[in-house]
Design a protein around this motif. Structure first.
Motif, PDB file in Angstrom:
ATOM      1  N   LEU A  88     -10.682  -4.019 -11.777  1.00 41.84           N
ATOM      2  CA  LEU A  88     -11.334  -3.342 -10.664  1.00 41.84           C
ATOM      3  C   LEU A  88     -11.553  -4.298  -9.496  1.00 41.84           C
ATOM      4  N   ILE A  89     -11.643  -5.606  -9.794  1.00 43.83           N
ATOM      5  CA  ILE A  89     -11.784  -6.581  -8.703  1.00 43.83           C
ATOM      6  C   ILE A  89     -10.519  -6.601  -7.854  1.00 43.83           C
ATOM      7  N   GLU A  90      -9.353  -6.483  -8.489  1.00 46.45           N
ATOM      8  CA  GLU A  90      -8.109  -6.414  -7.734  1.00 46.45           C
ATOM      9  C   GLU A  90      -8.017  -5.108  -6.948  1.00 46.45           C
ATOM     10  N   ILE A  91      -8.500  -4.021  -7.529  1.00 41.59           N
ATOM     11  CA  ILE A  91      -8.442  -2.719  -6.850  1.00 41.59           C
ATOM     12  C   ILE A  91      -9.298  -2.737  -5.589  1.00 41.59           C
ATOM     13  N   ALA A  92     -10.388  -3.523  -5.592  1.00 42.07           N
ATOM     14  CA  ALA A  92     -11.272  -3.562  -4.421  1.00 42.07           C
ATOM     15  C   ALA A  92     -10.557  -4.081  -3.188  1.00 42.07           C
ATOM     16  N   ASP A  93      -9.511  -4.878  -3.349  1.00 41.17           N
ATOM     17  CA  ASP A  93      -8.778  -5.425  -2.207  1.00 41.17           C
ATOM     18  C   ASP A  93      -7.590  -4.569  -1.791  1.00 41.17           C
ATOM     19  N   LYS A  94      -7.332  -3.490  -2.507  1.00 43.14           N
ATOM     20  CA  LYS A  94      -6.201  -2.622  -2.170  1.00 43.14           C
ATOM     21  C   LYS A  94      -6.637  -1.557  -1.162  1.00 43.14           C
ATOM     22  N   PRO A  95      -5.680  -0.832  -0.547  1.00 44.42           N
ATOM     23  CA  PRO A  95      -6.057   0.216   0.422  1.00 44.42           C
ATOM     24  C   PRO A  95      -7.017   1.226  -0.189  1.00 44.42           C
ATOM     25  N   VAL A  96      -8.009   1.626   0.588  1.00 44.55           N
ATOM     26  CA  VAL A  96      -9.022   2.559   0.108  1.00 44.55           C
ATOM     27  C   VAL A  96      -8.429   3.952  -0.005  1.00 44.55           C
ATOM     28  N   PHE A  97      -9.208   4.846  -0.583  1.00 43.52           N
ATOM     29  CA  PHE A  97      -8.738   6.197  -0.868  1.00 43.52           C
ATOM     30  C   PHE A  97      -8.464   6.958   0.430  1.00 43.52           C
ATOM     31  N   SER A  98      -7.324   7.669   0.459  1.00 41.26           N
ATOM     32  CA  SER A  98      -6.947   8.519   1.592  1.00 41.26           C
ATOM     33  C   SER A  98      -7.016   9.971   1.145  1.00 41.26           C
ATOM     34  N   GLY A  99      -7.974  10.697   1.664  1.00 39.45           N
ATOM     35  CA  GLY A  99      -8.123  12.102   1.284  1.00 39.45           C
ATOM     36  C   GLY A  99      -6.964  12.957   1.729  1.00 39.45           C
ATOM     37  N   ARG A 100      -6.340  12.623   2.856  1.00 34.77           N
ATOM     38  CA  ARG A 100      -5.205  13.417   3.346  1.00 34.77           C
ATOM     39  C   ARG A 100      -3.972  13.215   2.458  1.00 34.77           C
ATOM     40  N   PHE A 101      -3.740  11.975   2.016  1.00 31.18           N
ATOM     41  CA  PHE A 101      -2.586  11.744   1.158  1.00 31.18           C
ATOM     42  C   PHE A 101      -2.792  12.419  -0.204  1.00 31.18           C
ATOM     43  N   ALA A 102      -4.003  12.365  -0.741  1.00 35.47           N
ATOM     44  CA  ALA A 102      -4.268  13.053  -2.006  1.00 35.47           C
ATOM     45  C   ALA A 102      -4.065  14.550  -1.859  1.00 35.47           C
ATOM     46  N   ARG A 103      -4.460  15.106  -0.706  1.00 37.20           N
ATOM     47  CA  ARG A 103      -4.240  16.544  -0.458  1.00 37.20           C
ATOM     48  C   ARG A 103      -2.750  16.847  -0.426  1.00 37.20           C
ATOM     49  N   TYR A 104      -1.975  15.946   0.144  1.00 41.12           N
ATOM     50  CA  TYR A 104      -0.521  16.120   0.232  1.00 41.12           C
ATOM     51  C   TYR A 104       0.108  16.130  -1.164  1.00 41.12           C
ATOM     52  N   MET A 105      -0.348  15.256  -2.052  1.00 36.63           N
ATOM     53  CA  MET A 105       0.247  15.164  -3.388  1.00 36.63           C
ATOM     54  C   MET A 105      -0.164  16.337  -4.275  1.00 36.63           C
ATOM     55  N   LEU A 106      -1.403  16.798  -4.182  1.00 36.25           N
ATOM     56  CA  LEU A 106      -1.850  17.898  -5.045  1.00 36.25           C
ATOM     57  C   LEU A 106      -1.092  19.184  -4.757  1.00 36.25           C
ATOM     58  N   SER A 107      -0.597  19.361  -3.545  1.00 37.75           N
ATOM     59  CA  SER A 107       0.175  20.560  -3.228  1.00 37.75           C
ATOM     60  C   SER A 107       1.628  20.442  -3.680  1.00 37.75           C
TER      61      SER A 107
END
Length: 889
Positions: free
Chosen positions: A69-88
């Protein structure tokens, strides 16, 4: 004979291509275009939690199951628009614990295995106590008091604050705090204001057992349940709320498609639930964070040469045992098996291979079907209930209960009707008798008064003559008119009567000195029907009420003191002044004719500004007053404005820069004032404020109720930046304000003269400029808004809170005698709704500056006449004045 052995022949490539694979949930090109996925997960909580820990504490977590999780903290944060794109772009499968997505014409799997690879969390089977029967660990001695004492409810934001402030020094307790905050706000979020669960606090008593618990499986189950319950109708909505660690879905897609991270974008927006509660130590939450670019993701999806890993390879440093990432109740799906078989045989996939999927009209039909089904269920319930009840029995019961009440009511109504009829007859008779008596008395009184008046006036003018008796309906006043000399005031009186709707009774009777339009009077010149009275107020024109009172007093004095004025009436045969016109040595007729004939100007007569103070005038008079007072930035001659702007347009094509009150002004700044292609920036508004100071500072008094000062945008910026510290200060009277705020207001022993009103612009939510007038003497904050529909009053109050709460303290010595002790009190907020409304957002900056200047010079009434017609000329003139600071045109 040659013998042959029969063996199984593998499927040919043609037969393998014909095996069915899962259909798409939405047809290609028919995916719903929503806004975003709303998540309860705090996208920057990991960063804040790890920043609050020491290096040794972070290293301890790095060696645990939470280390990745320490490595994940330095990665790009969550994008709600991209998640919306993938769920469809899901594929329809029978699987309960995994889902497949379509990207760039290839399938991508998201299962517990992929979740374990990207998060590094333990995802094995639950211990024998089953999933979350951790409440059984709450034994005789709970562990909660050892962590939080007697506090019953602890929020995640409070835990992060304790970590930043180092409230607890014990390293193990601080690590447990961090793990609980990660668990509640990142892995298992279910609300915006997450709280520490007691069962989780009891489970962390043994830190090693806590790290070995399969928190990854628990978080994956919560996320998968939230995704699988969304059908085609739910996914067609603009926003979708998803519980759990939604960032894991983005992490899987980034690992599967590395090209997604080729383009990232910075974002300062944050939807964390606890961001507003973090104090000044959490400054990292205001730094820019990187996230995926949805537009780049869509372009990558359209490419066919992009690398897509349908099934993620294992991390060699964190091996995963296959038996721990399977579910015993998983459904078998033949189409998914066919797709896995094609992947294992390295077969190619393309977008055309994925078929099926619903379209927009199918979703609409499904939605209508659901509505009709729910209505039918409700109708069946109603019918069943109605069938069980007997209407006849219910009606009989009701009638029996209210029959006696109806009888009493009917008797009461009959008695009331009879009383009303008798009362009506008595009232009509009494009113008729009173009116008849009043009519007779009024006729007799008028007859006597008019007869006496006419007799007295004729005697004064011609001596004693015989006056024939008047009939009841006749009224003759020969003293006021003669056949040879018509009334010379007729034209003026008709002019006043035609415009009488624009005047009304003045609101106050105090006399004002108006030098621009005085009405001279004479003490001896008296006409027919007038007697010497006190001079009229110096304002432009008296109201109907005041004129009637003057004539009534003259009428009464003529009845009582007629004999004393006979000589004066003989000396003058004609009136020497008319209503509202200057007096001359000639007679009234000459005065009117010469006055009207000598005026040759085509410009309208100027309306005195004092007229609006004492009288309520019509809108056309207020418009004439506004026209006579010119523009705020306008030049004296329109032709001069046109000439200078033509030269300025040529100058703006060259490159230059000059200093205007500490601001570097470039050609683009002056062009934006004239053309206004978008909403003004703070720099452009500051330029207008400095031009405004140079333009109208000489027109304002240095002291008194109208003395004013204009601030630029740095004043509000200083208030907004200081407000968080001011809010935490317990003794707000002793709070030390920065110089940008304290230097503009007087102190307790200040000897300088300070203004009464302070004006400054305010950009509401960075979307709309308004002007603010702070009247320190009256304690009123006036919001000059040219588009009140942009923000409702309740919404505007939220943005004005720092200003309204801090001004009583920072300006507490304003308008007070030297050495006086201030009284801190709340200020009232006024927002006039009668101002001219301008809907164009690019013009709100210029309108705010004009409203502030007009309010300072002429008051709120003239502000109502600022409309769209003057914006163009005001913009050009402001640009000319700004440039002439650098070079005269």
């Amino acid at each position: 004979m040659v013998s042959a052995r029969l063996v199984d022949c593998p499927d040919s490539p043609e037969e393998e291509d014909m095996r069915p694979i899962p259909d798409m949930m939405f047809a290609a090109g028919e995916e719903p275009v929503g806004v975003r996925v709303l998540t309860y997960q705090s996208s920057s909580s990991l960063k804040r939690i790890f920043n609050a820990l020491d290096d040794e504490e972070v290293e301890i977590i790095r060696r645990s199951s939470f280390g990745k999780l320490i490595e994940i903290a330095d990665k790009p944060v969550f994008s709600g628009r991209f998640a919306r794109y993938m769920l469809s772009r899901q594929l329809k499968t029978k699987k309960k614990h995994e889902t497949w997505f379509r990207f760039a014409g290839k399938p991508v799997r998201f299962s517990l295995r992929e979740f374990a690879i990207v998060t590094g969390l333990p995802c094995g089977k639950f211990p024998p106590k089953s999933k979350m029967k951790l409440k059984e660990t709450i034994s005789e001695t709970p562990y909660w008091p050892s962590l939080f004492g007697k506090v019953e409810v602890v929020t995640v934001s409070a835990v992060i604050k304790m970590l930043y402030r180092k409230t607890v020094k014990d390293r193990e307790i601080r690590i447990k705090y961090a793990c609980l905050a990660i668990l509640e706000s990142v892995l298992l979020p279910t609300s915006l204001k997450m709280k520490i669960a007691r069962e989780h606090a009891e489970a962390i008593k043994d830190l090693e057992a806590f790290f070995s618990f399969p928190w990854g499986r628990l978080a994956f189950d919560m996320l998968m349940a939230s995704i699988r319950e969304r059908d085609e109708i739910a996914l067609s909505q603009n926003t979708i709320a998803v519980k759990g660690f939604v960032l894991a879905l983005q992490l899987v897609m980034v690992e599967a498609i590395p090209a997604l991270t080729e383009v990232v974008q910075d974002t300062c927006s944050s939807s964390e639930s606890d961001s507003e509660d973090i104090d000044g130590h959490g400054r990292d939450m205001f730094t820019k964070k990187q996230t995926l670019n949805p537009a780049h993701g869509r372009s990558v999806d359209k490419r066919s040469d992009v690398i897509v890993r349908s099934v993620l390879p294992e991390d060699p440093f964190r091996p995963i045992e296959g038996e721990y990432v399977v579910y015993s109740d998983e459904e078998h799906d033949e189409q998914v098996e066919n797709m896995l078989h094609r992947l294992n045989s390295n077969s190619n996939f393309s977008t055309s291979m994925f078929r099926g999927g619903v379209r927009k009209h199918d979703v609409d039909r499904m939605r209508e079907s659901c509505k009709s089904t729910s209505k039918a269920k409700r109708a069946n319930n109603v019918r069943i209930t109605a069938h069980d009840l007997d209407p006849c029995s219910i009606a009989s019961l009701v009638i029996d209960k209210i029959k006696s009440q109806f009888d009493v009511m009917e008797t009461t109504i009959k008695v009331a009707c009879s009383r009303v009829d008798a009362l009506e007859g008595n009232v009509v008779g009494q009113v008729e008798s009173v009116l008849s008596k009043f009519k007779d008395e009024m006729l007799a009184c008028v007859k006597d008064m008019v007869s006496a008046l006419c007799k007295e006036q004729v005697v004064h003018h011609n001596g004693t003559h015989h006056i024939p008796p008047l009939g009841v309906g006749e009224v003759s006043v020969r003293a006021n008119h003669t056949d040879q000399d018509p009334d010379v005031n007729a034209n003026t009186i008709r002019n006043v009567l035609s415009h009488i709707s624009a005047y009304s009774t003045p609101p106050r009777a105090t006399k004002r000195s108006q030098d621009e339009n005085r009405t001279p009077t004479k003490e001896v010149d008296v006409g027919y029907g007038y007697v010497p009275v006190d001079p009229v107020s110096d304002t432009c024109a008296p109201s109907a009420h005041s004129e009637n009172c003057t004539r009534q007093n003259a009428f009464q004095q003529s009845l009582e003191n007629g004999a004393n004025h006979r000589q004066l009436l003989r000396e003058t045969d004609e009136p020497t002044f008319s209503l509202g016109d200057p007096i001359s040595d000639n007679n009234g007729r000459d005065n009117i004719e010469e006055g009207q004939g000598s005026r040759k100007s085509k410009r309208q007569k100027m309306v005195p500004s004092g007229l609006l103070d004492d009288y309520q005038c019509g809108p056309h008079l207020r418009s004439r007053l506004r026209d006579s007072q010119k523009f705020i930035f306008g030049l004296a001659d329109i032709s001069e404005t046109t000439r200078k702007y033509a030269i300025l347009a040529t100058k703006l094509k060259a490159k230059f820069v000059f200093n205007l009150g500490g601001i570097a002004v470039y050609p683009k700044d002056i062009v934006s004032i004239v053309e206004r292609p978008r909403m003004f920036s703070a720099k452009v508004v500051d330029i207008l404020i400095r031009v405004l100071r140079l333009t109208i500072v000489h027109q304002l008094p240095t002291e008194g109720a109208q003395s004013s000062e204009f601030f630029d945008t740095k004043f509000v910026s200083g208030i907004i930046k200081t407000f968080p510290r001011f809010l935490k200060c317990k003794k707000k009277e002793s709070f030390v304000f920065p110089k940008v705020l304290s230097d503009v207001f007087p102190t307790k022993d200040s000897q300088n003269i300070h203004p009464t009103r302070y004006y400054f612009p305010f950009n509401v939510a960075n979307k709309h400029w308004v002007g603010i007038c702070f009247d320190a003497a009256r304690g009123i904050v006036t919001v000059l808004d040219c588009n009140t529909a942009k923000f409702k009053d309740a919404s505007l109050d939220k943005y004005l809170t720092p200003i309204v709460q801090m001004l009583p303290y920072v300006a507490r010595f304003a308008c007070l005698p030297i050495g006086a002790d201030p009284i801190i009190q709340c200020y009232d907020v006024a927002r006039p709704k009668s101002l001219h409304q301008h809907k164009n957002p690019s013009d709100c900056g210029l309108m705010a500056v004009l409203l502030m200047a007009t309010h300072a010079l002429y008051g709120i009434e003239v502000c109502k006449n600022i409309n769209n017609d003057i914006l163009e000329e005001e913009g050009m003139c402001a640009a000319i004045l700004a440039y002439e600071v650098y070079e005269k045109l």
